[in-house]
Design an enzyme around this catalytic site. Sequence first.
Site, PDB file in Angstrom:
ATOM      1  N   LYS A 104       0.866  -1.188   0.000  1.00  0.00           N
ATOM      2  CA  LYS A 104       0.000   0.000   0.000  1.00  0.00           C
ATOM      3  C   LYS A 104       0.895   1.228   0.000  1.00  0.00           C
ATOM      4  O   LYS A 104       1.756   1.368   0.865  1.00  0.00           O
ATOM      5  CB  LYS A 104      -0.899   0.021   1.235  1.00  0.00           C
TER       6      LYS A 104
ATOM      7  N   ASN B  17      -7.052  -3.075   9.405  1.00  0.00           N
ATOM      8  CA  ASN B  17      -7.439  -1.701   9.748  1.00  0.00           C
ATOM      9  C   ASN B  17      -8.118  -1.622  11.108  1.00  0.00           C
ATOM     10  O   ASN B  17      -8.737  -0.602  11.422  1.00  0.00           O
ATOM     11  CB  ASN B  17      -8.354  -1.126   8.665  1.00  0.00           C
TER      12      ASN B  17
ATOM     13  N   HIS C 139      -7.616   7.286  11.952  1.00  0.00           N
ATOM     14  CA  HIS C 139      -7.522   8.238  10.836  1.00  0.00           C
ATOM     15  C   HIS C 139      -8.392   9.464  11.086  1.00  0.00           C
ATOM     16  O   HIS C 139      -8.041  10.576  10.703  1.00  0.00           O
ATOM     17  CB  HIS C 139      -7.920   7.560   9.519  1.00  0.00           C
TER      18      HIS C 139
ATOM     19  N   GLU D 137      -7.393  -6.118  -0.826  1.00  0.00           N
ATOM     20  CA  GLU D 137      -8.463  -5.856   0.135  1.00  0.00           C
ATOM     21  C   GLU D 137      -9.841  -6.055  -0.505  1.00  0.00           C
ATOM     22  O   GLU D 137     -10.739  -5.237  -0.354  1.00  0.00           O
ATOM     23  CB  GLU D 137      -8.311  -4.417   0.643  1.00  0.00           C
TER      24      GLU D 137
HETATM   25  P1  NAD Z   1       7.676   8.342  10.045  1.00  0.00           P
HETATM   26  O1  NAD Z   1       8.050   7.772   8.756  1.00  0.00           O
HETATM   27  O2  NAD Z   1       7.269   9.769  10.085  1.00  0.00           O
HETATM   28  O3  NAD Z   1       8.865   8.124  11.072  1.00  0.00           O
HETATM   29  C1  NAD Z   1       8.738   8.606  12.374  1.00  0.00           C
HETATM   30  C2  NAD Z   1       9.902   9.532  12.759  1.00  0.00           C
HETATM   31  O4  NAD Z   1      11.044   8.742  13.037  1.00  0.00           O
HETATM   32  C3  NAD Z   1      10.314  10.529  11.698  1.00  0.00           C
HETATM   33  O5  NAD Z   1      10.669  11.744  12.333  1.00  0.00           O
HETATM   34  C4  NAD Z   1      11.570   9.892  11.108  1.00  0.00           C
HETATM   35  O6  NAD Z   1      12.435  10.860  10.581  1.00  0.00           O
HETATM   36  C5  NAD Z   1      12.150   9.232  12.306  1.00  0.00           C
HETATM   37  N1  NAD Z   1      12.982   8.055  12.049  1.00  0.00           N
HETATM   38  C6  NAD Z   1      12.702   7.027  11.236  1.00  0.00           C
HETATM   39  N2  NAD Z   1      13.590   6.054  11.397  1.00  0.00           N
HETATM   40  C7  NAD Z   1      14.478   6.482  12.319  1.00  0.00           C
HETATM   41  C8  NAD Z   1      15.611   5.899  12.925  1.00  0.00           C
HETATM   42  N3  NAD Z   1      15.976   4.648  12.674  1.00  0.00           N
HETATM   43  N4  NAD Z   1      16.292   6.646  13.816  1.00  0.00           N
HETATM   44  C9  NAD Z   1      15.892   7.904  14.130  1.00  0.00           C
HETATM   45  N5  NAD Z   1      14.804   8.489  13.628  1.00  0.00           N
HETATM   46  C10 NAD Z   1      14.111   7.784  12.729  1.00  0.00           C
HETATM   47  O7  NAD Z   1       6.466   7.546  10.730  1.00  0.00           O
HETATM   48  P2  NAD Z   1       6.088   5.997  10.865  1.00  0.00           P
HETATM   49  O8  NAD Z   1       5.449   5.890  12.172  1.00  0.00           O
HETATM   50  O9  NAD Z   1       7.216   5.116  10.520  1.00  0.00           O
HETATM   51  O10 NAD Z   1       5.008   5.799   9.714  1.00  0.00           O
HETATM   52  C11 NAD Z   1       3.753   6.421   9.783  1.00  0.00           C
HETATM   53  C12 NAD Z   1       3.138   6.404   8.400  1.00  0.00           C
HETATM   54  O11 NAD Z   1       2.984   5.060   7.959  1.00  0.00           O
HETATM   55  C13 NAD Z   1       1.752   7.017   8.357  1.00  0.00           C
HETATM   56  O12 NAD Z   1       1.680   7.924   7.282  1.00  0.00           O
HETATM   57  C14 NAD Z   1       0.833   5.849   8.097  1.00  0.00           C
HETATM   58  O13 NAD Z   1      -0.326   6.201   7.380  1.00  0.00           O
HETATM   59  C15 NAD Z   1       1.729   4.942   7.314  1.00  0.00           C
HETATM   60  N6  NAD Z   1       1.326   3.529   7.339  1.00  0.00           N
HETATM   61  C16 NAD Z   1       1.233   2.888   6.156  1.00  0.00           C
HETATM   62  C17 NAD Z   1       0.908   1.545   6.127  1.00  0.00           C
HETATM   63  C18 NAD Z   1       0.895   0.803   4.818  1.00  0.00           C
HETATM   64  O14 NAD Z   1       0.438  -0.346   4.794  1.00  0.00           O
HETATM   65  N7  NAD Z   1       1.404   1.383   3.750  1.00  0.00           N
HETATM   66  C19 NAD Z   1       0.655   0.855   7.325  1.00  0.00           C
HETATM   67  C20 NAD Z   1       0.757   1.549   8.521  1.00  0.00           C
HETATM   68  C21 NAD Z   1       1.096   2.896   8.524  1.00  0.00           C
HETATM   69  N1  GLY Z   2      -1.928  -1.319   7.159  1.00  0.00           N
HETATM   70  C1  GLY Z   2      -3.078  -1.863   6.528  1.00  0.00           C
HETATM   71  C2  GLY Z   2      -2.768  -2.694   5.336  1.00  0.00           C
HETATM   72  O1  GLY Z   2      -1.638  -2.825   4.938  1.00  0.00           O
HETATM   73  O2  GLY Z   2      -3.674  -3.228   4.732  1.00  0.00           O
END
Ligand code: NAD
Ligand code: GLY
Length: 384
Positions: A154, A260, A267, A251
């Site tokens: 995704k 989800n 969200h 999905e």
């Molecule tokens: P993010 O990518 O913003 O990372 C969080 C913070 O950690 C950022 O400030 C980043 O710079 C920092 N960071 C990352 N790795 C680091 C490391 N090793 N050391 C130090 N700092 C580091 O946030 P996240 O929580 O990883 O991802 C959230 C996003 O993921 C949301 O947009 C959410 O919608 C998405 N998401 C997508 C899916 C999917 O299936 N595609 C599933 C769940 C969440």
């Molecule tokens: N995080 C939800 C999905 O990957 O379907």
Amino acid sequence: MSPDSARQADGASEIAVGLGERSYRIVVGRGLLARAGELSAPLLTQRRVFIVTDANVASHHLPAVVQSFERSGTRVEHIVLPAGESTKSFSQLESLIDTMLAAKVERGTMVVALGGGVIGDLAGFAAAITLRGLDFIQMPTTLLAQVDSSVGGKTAVDTARGKNLIGAFHQPRLVLADTDALATLPRREIMAGYAEVVKYGLLGDADFFRWLEINAVAALSGADGGHARLAEAVVRSCKAKAAIVAEDERETTGRRALLNLGHTFAHAFETELGYGDTLLHGEAVAIGLVLAFQLSARLGHCSAADVAVIKAHFEKVGLTWRAPRLGPRGAISADALIAHMSGDKKVKDGTPTFVLARGIGRAFLCREVPRPALESVLGEALNG
Ligand code: NAD
Ligand code: GLY
């Protein structure tokens, strides 16, 4: 170690995502970023990669990845984007694609997403649509990305009308989850990612939830043996996600929608709060998981005791399940949250779909949630 994931000679674990010609491996282990070039080499049709990362990740981990690719004879270009959820936007997507085109990427250039879910979702989407589709590799560096967002294909950006509303399914060719990268991750981000780990237990694996009840504090503490437990949690989460994705990639059957759990609520809060640092995605998920179980209990699907067990677990590890009450527009109302829910991707005939649960590990999809029950659960969370 689970029987469905293979332990490699170097101690890394490998999980297969079985999707026919789009199948790929998730490798979970230590020191993988420093071996990125060698591990990616068999997938490169051109010895050229374009790395997308953010400023925080670049400062800790980009040099090791660049050196590794260069050592393996691969040309490396990279872009460093601002860190944070606001980077998952149309404007950043446009500027990323413009930079890639200016660098004259070709169909054989491999895009590498080095970072958390923000970078993975954005770079994956850019890869999906640039030159009608480039291959990409996920190198997740947050706990959240290692257990969830890097797996399953995704990709998306957010808009003011809602999270992830513009995107594409585009599977990576490989996922390299280097658990050593988590050592530089701020505690708050580790905790936020942990909410997605708990999600797997709550949605379909009560044994895993019980394992987390015993092992999570040590796994999250960085104490002796903590790393191995955290790595095991990553492997078990990836295994759960890989199985679901293999069953329902796009999905369509309802199986993948179970991932989800908690997210319809999460969200809505994130949209209301404007995707800043006030509420991280994983923090919103923790709140959403409790609300999903509270709604399930209100509708008689699960017991109040289940809700209490989940709250107690979050409290024990230090993750809040209490909903924020104030947003940029003042006091958050149930009506505003419900309005955001009706803009969700899972809306059918104008009604949001909820993932509810018949107990811990027993999630199911529910299309008929009476509005009064929803209002009452949200009302209690916001005013109770
Ligand atoms: P993010 O990518 O913003 O990372 C969080 C913070 O950690 C950022 O400030 C980043 O710079 C920092 N960071 C990352 N790795 C680091 C490391 N090793 N050391 C130090 N700092 C580091 O946030 P996240 O929580 O990883 O991802 C959230 C996003 O993921 C949301 O947009 C959410 O919608 C998405 N998401 C997508 C899916 C999917 O299936 N595609 C599933 C769940 C969440
Ligand atoms: N995080 C939800 C999905 O990957 O379907």
